[in-house]
Design a protein around this motif. Structure first.
Motif, PDB file in Angstrom:
ATOM      1  N   ALA A 195       0.827  -1.209   0.000  1.00  0.00           N
ATOM      2  CA  ALA A 195       0.000   0.000   0.000  1.00  0.00           C
ATOM      3  C   ALA A 195       0.862   1.260   0.000  1.00  0.00           C
ATOM      4  O   ALA A 195       0.578   2.224  -0.730  1.00  0.00           O
ATOM      5  N   GLU A 196       1.910   1.267   0.818  1.00  0.00           N
ATOM      6  CA  GLU A 196       2.787   2.441   0.874  1.00  0.00           C
ATOM      7  C   GLU A 196       3.527   2.637  -0.446  1.00  0.00           C
ATOM      8  O   GLU A 196       3.707   3.768  -0.915  1.00  0.00           O
ATOM      9  N   THR A 202       1.802   6.405  -6.983  1.00  0.00           N
ATOM     10  CA  THR A 202       0.660   7.191  -7.449  1.00  0.00           C
ATOM     11  C   THR A 202       0.930   8.682  -7.276  1.00  0.00           C
ATOM     12  O   THR A 202       0.567   9.497  -8.137  1.00  0.00           O
ATOM     13  N   ALA A 203       1.567   9.056  -6.174  1.00  0.00           N
ATOM     14  CA  ALA A 203       1.892  10.467  -5.928  1.00  0.00           C
ATOM     15  C   ALA A 203       2.823  11.031  -6.996  1.00  0.00           C
ATOM     16  O   ALA A 203       2.817  12.233  -7.264  1.00  0.00           O
ATOM     17  N   ILE A 211      -3.980   1.559  -5.255  1.00  0.00           N
ATOM     18  CA  ILE A 211      -5.004   1.067  -4.333  1.00  0.00           C
ATOM     19  C   ILE A 211      -5.878   2.246  -3.930  1.00  0.00           C
ATOM     20  O   ILE A 211      -5.375   3.268  -3.445  1.00  0.00           O
ATOM     21  N   SER A 212      -7.182   2.103  -4.133  1.00  0.00           N
ATOM     22  CA  SER A 212      -8.112   3.199  -3.841  1.00  0.00           C
ATOM     23  C   SER A 212      -8.639   3.154  -2.410  1.00  0.00           C
ATOM     24  O   SER A 212      -8.984   4.191  -1.845  1.00  0.00           O
ATOM     25  N   GLU A 213      -8.746   1.980  -1.823  1.00  0.00           N
ATOM     26  CA  GLU A 213      -9.392   1.835  -0.521  1.00  0.00           C
ATOM     27  C   GLU A 213      -8.514   2.375   0.603  1.00  0.00           C
ATOM     28  O   GLU A 213      -7.289   2.479   0.458  1.00  0.00           O
ATOM     29  N   PRO A 214      -9.122   2.703   1.758  1.00  0.00           N
ATOM     30  CA  PRO A 214      -8.334   3.145   2.918  1.00  0.00           C
ATOM     31  C   PRO A 214      -7.370   2.058   3.374  1.00  0.00           C
ATOM     32  O   PRO A 214      -7.621   0.868   3.188  1.00  0.00           O
TER      33      PRO A 214
END
Length: 287
Positions: A195-196, A202-203, A211-214
Motif C-alpha cells: 500500500a505504501e 501514485t503520488a 489502491i483506492s481503498e483506505p
C-alpha cells in the motif's frame, strides 16, 4: 536449492503475466495450472478410494473438458449468468456417464467427487483473470499473491524456529500456532508495504500500482486472506492424509505437486472475490 529456484521461476512467471501479460495469457496460464492440479486431484482421489476397497471412475476426459469449459465461460463474451447452467450441464453429463458405466454403489460417490474437484480447483482459479480484469486488477492480484506467499514463508520459518503448540495435528502435524500467527503478521506487513509503495508511485503519477481503498481495509483484508489461505492449506492436507500420501505429486522440484503449491490460493481467491462483492454491497468502495 531446488525449492528456491522453482519458487523464483514461478514468481517471475506470475509477475510477468500480471503486469505485462494480456487477459487471454493469464486465463490460459491459470487454465493450464488448473488442468495439472485436477490431474493430481484425480490421482489422490483414486488412491483414497483404493484404501477403502473401491475404484474411482471419474473419467479423465470429463475432468479435462469440464475444467477447460469453466475457464471458457468466464471470458468477456460470456455473461456471468451462463456459469451456473454450464456447471449444471457438466454435472449431468458426468452423472449420466457414471450411471451407465459405474457399479450402482459408486454412481453417487464418483459423480460427487468429480463435481467437487471442479468446484474446488477450477472455479477458484477462474477468479484470477476475473480479478485481474477489475479496477486496479494487477495490484489486486499481486496483493492476493503476496498475502499468500509471504504468509506461507513466515509460517514456515517461524514455525520451524519457535513452533511448539500444534495448530491442527490431525490434519497437518507440522503446522503450529506460532507459525500461524507469524503468517498473519507477514501478510499484514507485506500489505502495508504494498500500500505504501502504491501510494508513493501514485503520488509521482505512476499508476503501475494503485489502491483506492483506505489503508485499514487493505490490512484487514490481508489478514482475512491469510486466514483463508491457512485453512486452504489444511483442507488440502486433509485430502492427502485421507489418501495416505505426503505430497500431491512431483511436478515441482522441491515443492511436491501443483496442488501443494496452490492449495492456499484455492480458498484465498474465492474469499477475496466474496469480500469485494461485500464491499460493493455495503458501499465500502473499490480496492
Amino acid at each position: 536449492m531446488k525449492r528456491v529456484l522453482t519458487a523464483l521461476v514461478l514468481i517471475a512467471a506470475v509477475l510477468a503475466l500480471v503486469f505485462f501479460g494480456k487477459l487471454w495469457m493469464l486465463t490460459l496460464f491459470a487454465a493450464i495450472v488448473a488442468e495439472l492440479a485436477v490431474y493430481e486431484y484425480l490421482q489422490l482421489a483414486a488412491v483414497g478410494a483404493e484404501t477403502h476397497g473401491a475404484k474411482l471412475r471419474i473419467p479423465f476426459w470429463w475432468m479435462v473438458a469440464a475444467t477447460a469449459t469453466a475457464f471458457v465461460v468466464t471470458l468477456p463474451n460470456f455473461p456471468v449468468e451462463d456459469q451456473l447452467p454450464v456447471l449444471s450441464a457438466l454435472t449431468l453429463v458426468l452423472f449420466a456417464w457414471n450411471a451407465f458405466r459405474s457399479p450402482l454403489i459408486q454412481i453417487l460417490p464418483d459423480t460427487a467427487q468429480g463435481l467437487f474437484g471442479l468446484i474446488y480447483i477450477a472455479y477458484p482459479l477462474t477468479l484470477i483473470p476475473l480479478l485481474w480484469s477489475k479496477e486496479n486488477g494487477p495490484t489486486l492480484v499481486l496483493f492476493l499473491m503476496l498475502s499468500v506467499w509471504v504468509g506461507d514463508t513466515a509460517a514456515l520459518y517461524v514455525g520451524r524456529a519457535f513452533g511448539k503448540r500444534k495448530l491442527a495435528p490431525r490434519l497437518s502435524p507440522g503446522k503450529t500456532w506460532a507459525g500461524s500467527i507469524a503468517s498473519i503478521a507477514g501478510s499484514v506487513l507485506i500489505a502495508l508495504a504494498l500500500a505504501e509503495t502504491a501510494n508513493a508511485l501514485t503520488a509521482r503519477g505512476n499508476m503501475l500500482l494503485h489502491i483506492s481503498e483506505p489503508l485499514w481495509q487493505t490490512l484487514v483484508l490481508a489478514a482475512i486472506l491469510n486466514i483463508a489461505a491457512q485453512v486452504g492449506d489444511l483442507l488440502e492436507s486433509s485430502i492427502k492424509r485421507g489418501a495416505g500420501v505426503k505430497d500431491s505429486g512431483t511436478m515441482l522440484p522441491g515443492h511436491g505437486g501443483i496442488l501443494d503449491r496452490i492449495d492456499a490460493l484455492l480458498l484465498a481467491a474465492p474469499v477475496l472475490w466474496y469480500a469485494l462483492l461485500l464491499k460493493d454491497y455495503f458501499g465500502l468502495g473499490r480496492f
